[in-house]
Design a protein around this motif. Structure first.
Motif, PDB file in Angstrom:
ATOM      1  N   SER A 144       0.988  -1.232   0.176  1.00  0.00           N
ATOM      2  CA  SER A 144       0.236   0.028   0.096  1.00  0.00           C
ATOM      3  C   SER A 144       0.774   1.178   0.063  1.00  0.00           C
ATOM      4  O   SER A 144       0.465   2.265  -0.612  1.00  0.00           O
ATOM      5  N   VAL A 145       1.806   1.243   0.683  1.00  0.00           N
ATOM      6  CA  VAL A 145       2.902   2.384   0.681  1.00  0.00           C
ATOM      7  C   VAL A 145       3.531   2.619  -0.562  1.00  0.00           C
ATOM      8  O   VAL A 145       3.232   3.722  -1.116  1.00  0.00           O
ATOM      9  N   SER A 146       4.039   1.778  -1.053  1.00  0.00           N
ATOM     10  CA  SER A 146       4.953   1.816  -2.317  1.00  0.00           C
ATOM     11  C   SER A 146       4.138   2.019  -3.382  1.00  0.00           C
ATOM     12  O   SER A 146       4.340   2.731  -4.331  1.00  0.00           O
ATOM     13  N   HIS A 147       2.820   1.115  -3.601  1.00  0.00           N
ATOM     14  CA  HIS A 147       1.949   1.440  -4.760  1.00  0.00           C
ATOM     15  C   HIS A 147       1.021   2.262  -4.719  1.00  0.00           C
ATOM     16  O   HIS A 147       0.872   3.254  -5.316  1.00  0.00           O
ATOM     17  N   ASP A 148       0.085   2.329  -3.676  1.00  0.00           N
ATOM     18  CA  ASP A 148      -0.886   3.265  -3.533  1.00  0.00           C
ATOM     19  C   ASP A 148      -0.637   5.008  -3.220  1.00  0.00           C
ATOM     20  O   ASP A 148      -1.221   5.755  -3.521  1.00  0.00           O
ATOM     21  N   LEU A 149       0.395   4.830  -2.164  1.00  0.00           N
ATOM     22  CA  LEU A 149       0.890   5.911  -1.721  1.00  0.00           C
ATOM     23  C   LEU A 149       1.873   6.745  -2.938  1.00  0.00           C
ATOM     24  O   LEU A 149       1.609   7.814  -3.422  1.00  0.00           O
ATOM     25  N   LEU A 150       3.091   5.901  -3.153  1.00  0.00           N
ATOM     26  CA  LEU A 150       4.110   6.594  -3.964  1.00  0.00           C
ATOM     27  C   LEU A 150       3.776   6.561  -5.231  1.00  0.00           C
ATOM     28  O   LEU A 150       3.504   7.506  -6.056  1.00  0.00           O
ATOM     29  N   LYS A 151       3.337   5.286  -5.971  1.00  0.00           N
ATOM     30  CA  LYS A 151       3.465   5.311  -7.212  1.00  0.00           C
ATOM     31  C   LYS A 151       2.178   5.949  -7.679  1.00  0.00           C
ATOM     32  O   LYS A 151       2.207   6.485  -8.713  1.00  0.00           O
ATOM     33  N   SER A 152       0.985   5.904  -7.052  1.00  0.00           N
ATOM     34  CA  SER A 152      -0.208   6.076  -7.518  1.00  0.00           C
ATOM     35  C   SER A 152      -0.585   7.539  -7.079  1.00  0.00           C
ATOM     36  O   SER A 152      -1.583   8.186  -7.789  1.00  0.00           O
ATOM     37  N   THR A 153       0.103   7.826  -6.014  1.00  0.00           N
ATOM     38  CA  THR A 153      -0.576   9.230  -5.606  1.00  0.00           C
ATOM     39  C   THR A 153       0.549  10.400  -5.529  1.00  0.00           C
ATOM     40  O   THR A 153       0.366  11.655  -6.057  1.00  0.00           O
ATOM     41  N   PHE A 154       1.815   9.980  -4.670  1.00  0.00           N
ATOM     42  CA  PHE A 154       2.640  11.112  -4.619  1.00  0.00           C
ATOM     43  C   PHE A 154       3.972  11.169  -5.568  1.00  0.00           C
ATOM     44  O   PHE A 154       4.340  12.330  -5.956  1.00  0.00           O
ATOM     45  N   ALA A 155       4.396   9.991  -6.153  1.00  0.00           N
ATOM     46  CA  ALA A 155       5.520  10.041  -7.228  1.00  0.00           C
ATOM     47  C   ALA A 155       5.082   9.244  -8.238  1.00  0.00           C
ATOM     48  O   ALA A 155       5.769   8.140  -8.360  1.00  0.00           O
ATOM     49  N   PRO A 156       4.098   9.650  -8.933  1.00  0.00           N
ATOM     50  CA  PRO A 156       3.756   8.608 -10.169  1.00  0.00           C
ATOM     51  C   PRO A 156       4.970   8.208 -11.048  1.00  0.00           C
ATOM     52  O   PRO A 156       4.741   7.314 -11.920  1.00  0.00           O
ATOM     53  N   GLN A 157       6.095   9.226 -11.089  1.00  0.00           N
ATOM     54  CA  GLN A 157       7.120   9.209 -12.330  1.00  0.00           C
ATOM     55  C   GLN A 157       8.049   8.078 -11.856  1.00  0.00           C
ATOM     56  O   GLN A 157       8.838   7.606 -12.573  1.00  0.00           O
ATOM     57  N   ILE A 158       7.821   7.402 -10.629  1.00  0.00           N
ATOM     58  CA  ILE A 158       9.173   6.526 -10.355  1.00  0.00           C
ATOM     59  C   ILE A 158       9.005   5.127 -11.108  1.00  0.00           C
ATOM     60  O   ILE A 158       8.226   4.986 -11.719  1.00  0.00           O
ATOM     61  N   THR A 159      10.375   4.701 -11.485  1.00  0.00           N
ATOM     62  CA  THR A 159      10.391   3.502 -12.319  1.00  0.00           C
ATOM     63  C   THR A 159      10.069   2.265 -11.601  1.00  0.00           C
ATOM     64  O   THR A 159       9.985   2.342 -10.362  1.00  0.00           O
ATOM     65  N   GLU A 160       9.807   1.113 -12.403  1.00  0.00           N
ATOM     66  CA  GLU A 160       9.391  -0.170 -11.722  1.00  0.00           C
ATOM     67  C   GLU A 160      10.536  -0.437 -10.517  1.00  0.00           C
ATOM     68  O   GLU A 160      10.254  -1.039  -9.609  1.00  0.00           O
ATOM     69  N   LYS A 161      11.669  -0.526 -10.925  1.00  0.00           N
ATOM     70  CA  LYS A 161      12.787  -0.738 -10.241  1.00  0.00           C
ATOM     71  C   LYS A 161      12.789  -0.001  -8.692  1.00  0.00           C
ATOM     72  O   LYS A 161      12.866  -0.494  -7.770  1.00  0.00           O
TER      73      LYS A 161
END
Lengths: 84, 605
Positions: free
Chosen positions: B441-458
């Motif tokens: 939830s933290v890495s996917h919902d909060l980071l990837k989808s909400t706060f930092a959508p530009q981060i790479t898969e890695k």
């Protein structure tokens, strides 16, 4: 196509509805609401109401899920939405 | 072999197995880390779900809970199994079809709202941490009881093991370790149960033994237990509603069932199977594996209570002398799970209805009384309870029913060692599952989808690992320093899952008309009402506002069962608000149609 999907969905809802009826019956009705009258009936060394509360309802749940899963697969084939 | 050494050996071997699996099944990308690449066989997933679901509390405490509650224990048995029917039919296959990684992701997408997603993440993190604190504590307790290491030390070892396979393996590693953990825990649970069932009734299957005649010719087990308990002033074992009303049992059962179906760490397990139909059958397999333990537990409870009463009150029912008490009595007295105060000064131990102590016994250090018993600072008045033949003189912690069962029944040492490994497996598997949903939830919902959508898969994968590592540390901290409210929050976890997550997910699938306003209003109402009610009576961070007694409860429903009312409120408010506001956009209505049909995968990743 849309009609067919709507029919499939209706059939699913019917199946889910009847399964949940059984689910409600064995746990809430037999094991809680009617536990006192059912406890006058004996099943081996068990009182029936008590048996439903601590054994019977759980067995029924297991059977229900497999029955549902089997019927759903049949519906999937019938309406041609089976996942290859 | 000495018990201690044997226990170390068995537990050590099981740890080696878990770590070996973790190294073999390292996650290589986010899909493997989040949902094990969706390659898990439905039966394996069923086993993993069962291990995930059955916590230290299920393994150690449930049989004791039933042993002391009798009929009313059934609400836990039904509540914690019946939820799988709801899960299989109402949620799992459709969420699997949706095909993404997390529960908040579904809520956020279906209700086209970041707010709804963030509320869901907050619920998820709160529910999961509540739960995981108890698991870490459970690991520490099992270690300290069986391996005689300090509780803190046990907790650190447990954290280390979870760290290795959760951080390395993600969902993939956790799944395969959970399969192994299930095998360990179910073997550990059923072996002593079979032994005891055989000894007492001559039937090897505990589920049959519970409904059988006693070998000593004294009639049926349950009939005899009823009579023994009534003679000692307790309520009858099999007759309902001795200490809870019908409506409360109904509400608690419902809240537990719906709460089970709404728990995120259970739901995500069904994201890992290859196909929609696998999600359906996998729920069935999960319940089979859970039912093996859950139908054995009532037998263990009844047999253990019977054994205990007989051992303590002796053959003539007047009590045994402390000096002649069996070794397990003193072992567990030393561990602080049993206490004795000789109210009538006859040197004998007597067990009957009533409280021997004021609350839990407060031991006076290591001081010993005239018989060699541990002294307790807070003995009760020693009154004889209504209908009881004598005053109760002992305190028995309910965990004894599983932990001491092999000793009470005189089983060999390897069975005791097995119980230790089983308890640790149960606690670790649940902790790992919970930690994973938090980190995802933290890495996917909060980071990837909400706060930092530009981060790479890695870097998303790396942040998932870091989040898992941080969660392990927080969970360990909570286990070391349990906030005072931990014991009270189980009701919270289930209540919140039942009143917030379950209804919005359900409506998201079964109602095309449900829109974002309805969902947010419903979630909010369920959340505020349920947590408000629990805090009002239990005072989680504050002092309770009112006594937690049936006279004060709404409709006579206890805080444990209030989640079911919260759920009804959620549905009602959501429907009203939704009907007054605009329907969801067309693409959302199409999404709902898509997830209802197993074929035609539209949004494959």
């Amino acid at each position: 196509m849309a009609d067919k999907n709507a029919l499939y969905w209706k059939a699913c809802l019917r199946l889910i509805g009847s399964c949940l009826l059984v689910w409600f019956l064995v746990s809430y009705v037999f094991a809680i609401l009617l536990v006192e009258p059912l406890n006058t009936i004996h099943l081996g060394g068990y009182k029936l109401g008590f048996w439903f509360a601590q054994q019977g309802s759980i067995y029924t749940f297991v059977i229900l899920i497999f029955f549902y899963s089997w019927q759903m697969n049949k519906l999937d084939h019938k309406f041609d939405v089976y996942e290859e | 072999m000495e018990l201690q050494a044997l226990t170390y050996l068995v537990v050590g071997l099981s740890f080696a197995l878990y770590i070996g699996i973790a190294i073999w099944s390292r996650a290589k990308n986010t899909s493997e880390f989040y949902v094990a690449g969706k390659h898990i066989h439905p039966i394996a997933n069923g086993m993993a779900t069962a291990a995930d679901w059955m916590s230290a509390a299920s393994f150690i405490s449930m049989a004791g809970l039933i042993a002391f509650m009798g009929y009313e224990g059934g609400m836990y048995l039904m509540g914690w199994t019946g939820g799988y029917v709801l899960l299989a039919m109402l949620l799992a296959p459709y969420l699997r079809k949706f095909g993404k990684y997390t529960v908040p992701e579904f809520i956020g997408d279906r209700y086209y709202s970041q707010l709804a997603r963030v509320v869901a993440v907050v619920c998820l993190i709160f529910i999961s941490f509540t739960y995981v604190a108890g698991q870490m504590r459970g690991v520490g307790i099992v270690f300290s009881r069986f391996l005689e290491v300090p509780l803190d030390m046990g907790l650190f070892i447990g954290m280390g093991v979870v760290f290795i396979y959760a951080v390395l393996g993600g969902m993939k590693g956790i799944t395969y370790t959970q399969v192994a953990q299930y095998c360990v825990l179910i073997f550990a649970y059923t072996v002593p149960a079979v032994f005891i069932a055989l000894q007492t009734t001559g039937h090897a299957v505990p589920q049959i033994a519970l409904g059988s005649e006693m070998l000593d010719g004294s009639g049926s087990l349950l009939g005899k237990l009823d009579k023994t308990l009534v003679d000692l002033g307790f309520g009858s074992y099999t007759e309902p509603f001795n200490d809870k009303t019908m409506i409360d049992v109904f509400a608690i059962t419902l809240a537990l069932m719906v709460g089970t179906a709404g728990l995120p760490h259970v739901i995500v397990r069904f994201f890992t199977v290859p196909k929609v139909r696998d999600a359906r059958s996998s729920a069935g397999w999960a319940l089979v594996f859970i039912a093996i333990l859950y139908t054995t537990a009532p037998a263990v409870g009844a047999l253990a209570r019977m054994n205990m009463i007989h051992t303590v009150n002796g053959a003539d029912g007047t009590g045994i002398y402390y000096k002649e008490s069996p070794p397990w009595f003193q072992t567990w007295e030393n561990a602080g799970l049993i206490a004795w105060h000789d109210h009538n000064q006859d040197g004998k131990i007597q067990y009957a209805a009533g409280d021997a102590f004021q609350g839990k016994p407060d031991f006076d250090g290591e001081k010993r009384g005239s018989h060699g018993e541990r002294l307790v600072k807070n003995p009760g008045e020693g009154k004889v309870a209504k209908n009881a033949p004598f005053a109760n003189e002992i305190y028995v912690d309910r965990d004894i029913m599983v932990l001491a069962n092999p000793e009470i029944a005189g089983l060999p040492n390897w069975v005791i060692a097995l119980i230790a490994a089983g308890g640790i497996a149960a606690a670790l598997s649940t902790a790992a599952g919970l930690l994973l949903v938090i980190s995802v939830s933290v890495s996917h919902d909060l980071l990837k989808s909400t706060f930092a959508p530009q981060i790479t898969e890695k870097s998303e994968l790396l942040s998932g690992r870091i989040a898992a590592a941080v969660s392990v540390c927080i969970a360990g901290y909570l286990g070391l320093h349990p906030p005072a409210f931990v014991a009270q929050v189980v009701a919270f976890a289930f209540g919140l899952a039942a009143s917030s997550l379950f209804p919005v997910i359900l409506m998201g699938i079964f109602s095309k008309r449900m829109n974002k306003w309805g969902a947010i209003a419903g979630m909010f109402t369920g959340l505020v009402f349920t947590s408000g009610y629990i805090i009002y009576f239990k005072g989680v961070f504050l002092e309770p506002f009112a006594a937690n007694t049936p006279e004060n409860w709404l409709f006579g429903i206890s805080p444990e069962g209030i989640g079911s009312v919260g759920m009804v409120l959620n549905f009602t408010v959501a429907s009203i608000v939704s009907s007054l506001t605009a329907p969801p956009p067309e693409n959302i209505q199409n999404l709902v149609e898509d997830i209802r049909i197993p074929k035609k995968l539209v949004r494959e990743e």
